[in-house]
Design an enzyme around this catalytic site. Structure first.
Site, PDB file in Angstrom:
ATOM      1  CG  HIS A 477      -1.896   1.119   1.262  1.00 37.79           C
ATOM      2  ND1 HIS A 477      -2.813   1.326   0.253  1.00 37.79           N
ATOM      3  CD2 HIS A 477      -2.105   2.114   2.164  1.00 37.79           C
ATOM      4  CE1 HIS A 477      -3.550   2.388   0.537  1.00 37.79           C
ATOM      5  NE2 HIS A 477      -3.132   2.882   1.684  1.00 37.79           N
ATOM      6  CG  ASP A 494      -3.894   5.218   3.978  1.00 32.24           C
ATOM      7  OD1 ASP A 494      -4.739   4.679   3.234  1.00 32.24           O
ATOM      8  OD2 ASP A 494      -2.943   4.587   4.471  1.00 32.24           O
ATOM      9  CB  CYS A 547      -2.929   2.729  -2.917  1.00 30.23           C
ATOM     10  SG  CYS A 547      -1.832   1.400  -3.461  1.00 30.23           S
TER      11      CYS A 547
END
Length: 588
Positions: A477, A494, A547
């Site tokens: 991630h 995030d 991401c």
């Protein structure tokens, strides 16, 4: 009845009176039940029994069957038929314990991937047997697969692993889930540029992919987080000295794909959460268009809400949470709720000042035909090690560029190159002074402490900058930390809504050590704050593969001091723009 018995006894007596032959053919050796469906070929070719004894056995069986039929008793054959396997062409002998009923057809199921058919006609190889036809179908189920994790998963898998041997995300902890067998193959015509001639069949695999992908990816991150706290969970990433790749996690072995001349052959296997190689889930351009088309209007309006939140603080938090939930339920029949929310938001949009609308139009950028052609060539077939762009002491190969295809995971080289482009742009007038650290900075700092990265800022004084960008990679991630030296704060962004307090603490301690080394002064840590942005404050990804793109776009907007107003549906366009920007080494 008596005639029949007399006939049988007479046959036995005649056989007993005949002298035994001098040399009898060897009998075939029996095979154990475990080797019934073995694919190994028996190389021992042994002659069959002599025809006379074989004839007698079939006569006895035929007589017993006729007698059973006469009295109406059920009759079972305990023969050892020869089974011809469809997968390897060998002949396998069923063990004597196998019982075949005289029903028209029988089915046996065993494990494996091939089918075996047994047909016993009215005549045996010797032309004597006339018992009913027996059809035995041996269907071997698909074996359960365990994949590597984005699997997605995709895919699966796993997801055609990362080109040029960069740092790879290898396996998905959810890969232990079994596959559901499905026997279906579809050959599908796909246009790379979204042509009109092809229709997509209704595929079970793709049902709910977008609906469930984000939740599955979040579960993966939770598993990895547990592993980071001392559990024995195996690491999902292997490190390479030059870069890291993430595509392996969401692709599945069952999702095999060929893109030769626009044709893809897909073996449809239900997409469970196995991060598979997950070649994980690659969806076609048409699938992406269908997904984005249904969400475009809603997400544009949600973008307004994100933008408005920047001016009104936390006032809209309850409404935004509901809106994000509605977006995640888009595939489960919540159209009525969305229509009501859209109408309310559209009414509020009319009250936005023209400046806000102008800000949103910045994202409405269209690529020219020449740009589209250049992008397609870069994403097309070619040597993966071919260098397409070189700058900032970095070389971008075709394999690196192809991580910018839809639903692929970005690697270190692409992200580092893009961060350097942002730094170059910040040298122009009107942009805040900016410095970006490498994607390898934080892992090195965490493992080796300040001394391990002491020389990474040689020739650069971080305290002369206004913003410092730190891309963070945690196994599978990407996220971003922004050091704002003007406001003396660290922000963690995030796209999956996770918190990064520990990351911010490590980076704040790094600033303290850097200040002692470069300026010989201590920071007043009481003046510094760190904060993890909440999901309603920044755009959130709705799949398991963007991401890296969200991290780059966070950095892009922040480096311009602009509110973060982009949405998930813009990611395909942003990916194409980034390809062109890297090739030409300038931002659009």
């Amino acid at each position: 009845m008596y005639r029949w018995l007399t006939k049988v006894l007479g046959t036995i007596l005649r056989l007993c009176e005949r002298p035994a032959p001098g040399a009898r053919a060897l009998l075939k050796r029996r095979r154990s039940s475990s080797s019934l469906f073995s694919t190994a070929v028996d190389t021992d070719e042994i002659p069959a029994k002599r025809p006379r004894l074989d004839c007698f056995i079939h006569q006895v069986k035929n007589s017993l069957y006729n007698a059973a039929s006469l009295f109406g008793f059920p009759f079972q054959l305990t023969t050892k038929p020869m089974v011809s396997s469809a997968c390897n062409g060998t002949r396998n002998v069923a063990p004597s314990g196998e019982v075949f009923s005289n029903s028209p057809s029988c089915e046996l199921t065993t494990s494996g991937s091939c089918s075996s058919m047994l047909k016993l006609g009215n005549k045996s190889p010797n032309g004597i047997s006339d018992y009913p036809k027996i059809r035995v179908t041996v269907a071997r189920d698909q074996p359960r697969r365990v994949l590597p994790s984005f699997g997605f998963t995709l895919k699966s898998e796993g997801y055609n692993r990362r080109p040029s041997g960069r740092r790879h995300s290898k396996s998905n902890p959810e890969s232990s889930l079994p596959w559901k067998p499905q026997e279906q193959g579809v050959t599908e015509m796909i246009s790379e540029e979204g042509g009109k001639g092809a229709r997509r069949p209704h595929c079970t695999v793709e049902e709910g992919v977008q609906k469930d992908e984000r939740e599955k990816y979040l579960k993966l991150l939770e598993r990895l987080k547990e592993g980071a706290h001392g559990s024995t969970f195996p690491p999902a990433v292997s490190h390479h000295s030059s870069q890291r790749t993430q595509m392996d996690t969401l692709k599945t072995k069952g999702w095999m794909e060929e893109q030769n001349h626009g044709v893809r052959t897909t073996h449809l296997v239900p997409k469970q959460y196995r991060v598979v190689e997950t070649r994980g889930p690659l969806c076609s351009v048409r699938s992406e268009k269908r997904y984005s088309k249904g969400k475009a209007d809603t997400e544009k309006v949600v973008g307004l809400r994100f933008e408005k939140d920047g001016t009104r603080g936390h006032q809209l938090e309850p409404d935004l949470s509901e809106e994000v939930s509605a977006r995640l339920r888009l595939g489960s029949g919540s159209n009525g709720l969305l229509r009501r929310k859209i109408s309310v938001l559209e009414a509020k949009e009319k009250n936005f000042p023209s400046k806000e609308k102008d800000r949103r139009t910045e994202d409405l950028f269209e690529l020219t035909e020449d740009m589209e052609k250049e992008i397609s060539n870069a994403l097309g077939h070619g040597p993966p090690d071919e260098i397409l762009s070189s700058a900032f002491k970095l070389r971008i190969t075709r394999g690196d560029i192809q991580t910018l295809k839809n639903y692929h995971w970005l690697n270190d080289e692409v992200i580092n190159f893009y961060m350097n482009l942002l730094v170059e742009r910040s040298k122009k007038q009107g942009y805040p002074a900016l410095h970006a650290l490498s994607t390898f900075f934080y892992p090195k700092l965490k493992s080796g402490g300040y001394q391990a990265v002491k020389r990474w800022t040689k020739g650069v004084n971080l305290f002369d900058q206004e913003l410092v960008l730190v891309p963070i990679h945690r196994k599978v991630h990407w996220s971003l930390v922004v050091m704002d030296l003007r406001k003396k704060c660290l922000k963690y962004l995030d796209s999956m809504g996770q918190k990064g307090h520990r990351i911010c603490e490590i980076l704040l301690q790094y600033l303290q050590d850097e200040s002692k080394t470069k300026r010989n002064t201590d920071l007043n840590l009481l003046e510094w704050t760190h904060y993890s942005m909440k999901p309603h404050e920044i755009p959130q990804q709705l799949n398991g593969s963007d991401c890296g793109m969200f991290t780059c776009k966070y950095a892009d907007y922040i480096s311009r001091d602009k509110p973060i107003t982009f949405t998930q549906h813009q990611m395909p366009l942003f990916r194409k723009k980034m390809v062109w920007e890297i090739l030409h080494q300038q931002l659009l």
